[in-house]
Design an enzyme around this catalytic site. Sequence first.
Site, mmCIF file in Angstrom:
data_model
loop_
_atom_site.group_PDB
_atom_site.id
_atom_site.type_symbol
_atom_site.label_atom_id
_atom_site.label_comp_id
_atom_site.label_asym_id
_atom_site.label_seq_id
_atom_site.Cartn_x
_atom_site.Cartn_y
_atom_site.Cartn_z
ATOM 1 N N GLU A 186 0.950 -1.047 -0.195
ATOM 2 C CA GLU A 186 -0.144 -0.074 -0.206
ATOM 3 C C GLU A 186 0.839 1.325 0.240
ATOM 4 O O GLU A 186 0.209 2.284 1.223
ATOM 5 C CB GLU A 186 -0.741 -0.217 1.412
ATOM 6 C CG GLU A 186 -1.649 -0.945 0.951
ATOM 7 C CD GLU A 186 -3.429 -0.876 2.276
ATOM 8 O OE1 GLU A 186 -2.954 0.266 3.493
ATOM 9 O OE2 GLU A 186 -4.516 -1.008 1.984
ATOM 10 N N GLU A 255 -6.542 -7.079 -0.987
ATOM 11 C CA GLU A 255 -7.614 -6.630 -0.141
ATOM 12 C C GLU A 255 -8.775 -6.614 -0.373
ATOM 13 O O GLU A 255 -9.028 -5.324 -0.048
ATOM 14 C CB GLU A 255 -6.657 -6.105 1.009
ATOM 15 C CG GLU A 255 -5.572 -6.645 0.785
ATOM 16 C CD GLU A 255 -5.009 -5.537 2.988
ATOM 17 O OE1 GLU A 255 -5.549 -4.812 2.641
ATOM 18 O OE2 GLU A 255 -3.621 -5.237 3.215
#
Length: 847
Positions: A186, A255
Amino acid sequence: MGSKKVRVIAVLVVLVFEGYYWEKGHSTTVTYDHKALVIDGKRRILQSGSIHYPRSTPEMWPDIIKKSKEGGLDVIETYVFWNYHEPVKGKYYFEGRFDLVRFVKTVQEAGLLVHLRIGPYACAEWNYGGFPVWLHFIPGIQFRTTNNLFKKEMKLFLAKIVGLMKDENLFASQGGPIILAQVENEYGNVEGSYGVGGELYVKWAAETAVNLNTTVPWVMCTQHDAPDPIINTCNGFYCDQFSPNSPSKPKMWTENYSGWFLAFGNAIPYRPAEDLAFAVARFFETGGTFQNYYMYFGGTNFGRTAGGPLVATSYDYDAPIDEYGYIRQPKWSHLRDLHKAIKLCEEHLISSDPIQVQLGTNLEAHIYSKTSNDCVAFLANYDSSLDANVTFNGNSYFLPAWSVSILPDCKNVIFNTAKVVAQRNLQVISSAHASSANELLRAPSAWSWYKEKVGIWSNNSFVESGLLEHIDTTKDTSDYLWYTTSINVEEDIMPGKEKDYLLHIESLGHAALVFVNKRLQGFGYGNHEDESFNLTKKITFHHGNNTLDILSMMIGLQNYGPWFDVAGAGIYSVILSGLMDGKNDLSYGEWSYQVGLEGEYLGLDKISLANSSLWTQGTVLPVNHSLIWYKVTILAPEGKGPLALNLASMGKGQAWVNGQSIGRYWTAYLSPSTGCTDNCDYRGTFDPYKCLKDCGQPAQSLYHIPRTWVHPGENLLVLHEELGGDPSKISLLTRTGQEICAHVSEADPPPADSWKPNQEFNSQIPEVRLNCEQGWHINMINFASFGTPRGNCGTFSPGICHVNVTSIVQQACIGQERCAIPISTTKFGDPCPQVLKSLAIEALCSA
Ligand SMILES: *[C@@H]1O[C@H](CO)[C@@H](O)[C@H](O)[C@H]1NC(C)=O
Ligand SMILES: *[C@@H]1O[C@H](CO)[C@@H](O)[C@H](O)[C@H]1NC(C)=O
Ligand SMILES: *[C@@H]1O[C@H](CO)[C@@H](O)[C@H](O)[C@H]1NC(C)=O
Ligand SMILES: *[C@@H]1O[C@H](CO)[C@@H](O)[C@H](O)[C@H]1NC(C)=O
Ligand SMILES: *[C@@H]1O[C@H](CO)[C@@H](O)[C@H](O)[C@H]1NC(C)=O
Ligand SMILES: *[C@@H]1O[C@H](CO)[C@@H](O)[C@H](O)[C@H]1NC(C)=O
Ligand SMILES: *[C@@H]1O[C@H](CO)[C@@H](O)[C@H](O)[C@H]1NC(C)=O
Ligand SMILES: *[C@@H]1O[C@H](CO)[C@@H](O)[C@H](O)[C@H]1NC(C)=O
Ligand SMILES: CC(=O)N[C@H]1CO[C@H](CO)[C@@H](O)[C@@H]1O
């Protein structure tokens, strides 16, 4: 871009021909194209789920992984937690819950694949995002940017993990289960804050990863500029609108939040199964081929592994498998049915790009064809409130708002995301089984205690001018740092007299206890969203010297955000108002510091001190006392299931069972009293604040004790209580049963596993399926009505049209771990012809 990919494949071929990896397993090649991951030459549709190995015990892994497989997963995904694998620079640890090799092999034995997210940054609501705290103390280091000191350590760790996996033959080319690896994590969310250094770092990380020759593709999640051949993937609650940064990469979702994490002081977030299924179905509908639930099993933040600030010990995440390893219904079954339906479409999904057809406002179909009359279709109604009837392929279909229907032959609906036919779980039947265990806990005389010294307790304290930053001082060797000083008010107050002052303390976080002349005066604390806090308190001094002791506490190091690694904590301002001479800012005065608590130093949590004379035993158990240690012997309840400790009568602290920390607890911190909904509307865009429960309650009262941490007979329970509580009201629980129920209508689709292409699917009949936890059996049918039963699961009552089918259900189910009852008027009789009927059952599973 293409050239690097070709090189990866070439290396793989070389490795295979060297014969080095031939000994074990079947060598598998993993590549990708614009559509999907390609395994041994075949594109695959993959369902994946996150399970973080240290959040459960190795003894729990096989069962959790088995339940994941039965839930329809193909891949297990985990981060790798650098700070626990390299607690001291150059010294590695891979034992117990941190035995990564054993975890990967356990997944392999179950026949599933692995996505290894090496990072090494994990985020994951894990202490310091998974970075070792020693990294922070390398002079000149800057994390997650183009800093040579950081890059050197990161590269060493990446190589260490890749080497470990290679040595154990765990990559797919070696016959192992690992098909995918991740570098960084991320980073795209924070890259802007690192300027050009961030862009260079991304390129470096990609190149470093590729050079490790893992022979499997690498991904970077939430990284729009991931360089080729690294696949950039999507993280989020929905990823149907996502497309990768190159037409040669597949659409992957790493995710997909099955729920959300919990923080002390917050209400419990949950995500309805209908919305999660909708998000997944939409993703595959719109061309996605790999999806990962974050989390499929969340587990527990044992010890001080929780990230921060204030992340709770339970990492349940409202995941399909709950914190204790039990199946969460209807989420688990609903998603399993969805996975089955998607699997039936796999051949079509991988062989063509979809054709999109608009069916009306917020209504669309995606059609995947193999040949002109061989297709699958997804019909979506993404309106957040309006149901609709659509016409597709000459037939009419009812599409509830915010739902997707799956048609594996462009005709029959085998699954709709909003129709939950899966069993629901009601009340858990808990027992302290335990009568003997809990009798012991409840007897005040069974307890021993040790009262902590307030303030400096040893000769390894030190004095500094001014207020020190907390983390730089403790180096996270403890949650606690004492700041102590003394204030002489001889001139202000006459001998024998007292006077009031106003004390104002400011802290960067996370909590602090304030003592004046060794007596508790106040407790200040922040919350997950803002850990800083101020504490203003009227205090009383007497003539002469007065002591001020502030115990600053951490509740998990920050794990997220740009430059999170340099976020500070602790007391930064102490102001005393009301002094005659006006000298009131103590912040720059002389302070004595003490890292950690006396009890920690003594090792009161350890079994070896269980019989130590340090412990006091007496008839009057001190309750509501701050900074106290408690000890008791507990008898483990019979059975094999996990245990939970109900700590609702306690304040804040940490608990240990036989020397193992079961985590921090904080039951005194109640969540806000408003903002919760019992029946959250699944329709419309989800966010972590949309569906909350248990307002006005502690975020967490029950604390998981893995069964393997206790043994038959006597076990040691130790608590360290910071605020004040009553240990004689603690109880130990275990599950002994579960009420379950289901409600299926004649109009619901038959189970996806009765689907056979080119057969009249509509002639198959729907059925009610009941499932107990493994080893449990259905031992009572509380309700079974065929007709028009009223009410919801848990409150069923017979409708106007009703046949009592209890004895039929009893015959099929009693004594069984699982059973299925087809909805058939031939079997039940027809109490009201021409009326749409349904079967409602409530049953009891028990051990
Ligand atoms: C990876 O493979 C390349 C080319 O075969 C080789 O030069 C390099 O040393 C290998 N790197 C590692 C870390 O094994
Ligand atoms: C869909 O069709 C059914 C059956 O014709 C009808 O009862 C229902 O009201 C319709 N729903 C909507 C939203 O149009
Ligand atoms: C500090 O205390 C420890 C144990 O109480 C003792 O062994 C040690 O000698 C002391 N050190 C100093 C410098 O006084
Ligand atoms: C604490 O007080 C300071 C100054 O008095 C103020 O700037 C700050 O916002 C306060 N912090 C909190 C968390 O209330
Ligand atoms: C007050 O505290 C200071 C600093 O600890 C110490 O030097 C002084 O002797 C104390 N005075 C009295 C009267 O106790
Ligand atoms: C503590 O004492 C009990 C009872 O005498 C004994 O069974 C136990 O082994 C002792 N524990 C330790 C750690 O010495
Ligand atoms: C516990 O002690 C605190 C402060 O010492 C007091 O405010 C509180 O009322 C006490 N609670 C109980 C339940 O006795
Ligand atoms: C259904 O029948 C069972 C006996 O088979 C009986 O115990 C139960 O009360 C009946 N339930 C209803 C709702 O009539
Ligand atoms: C990529 C993405 O959508 N990330 C989101 C994940 O969820 C958090 C919490 O809601 C968001 O802040 C991120 O933007």
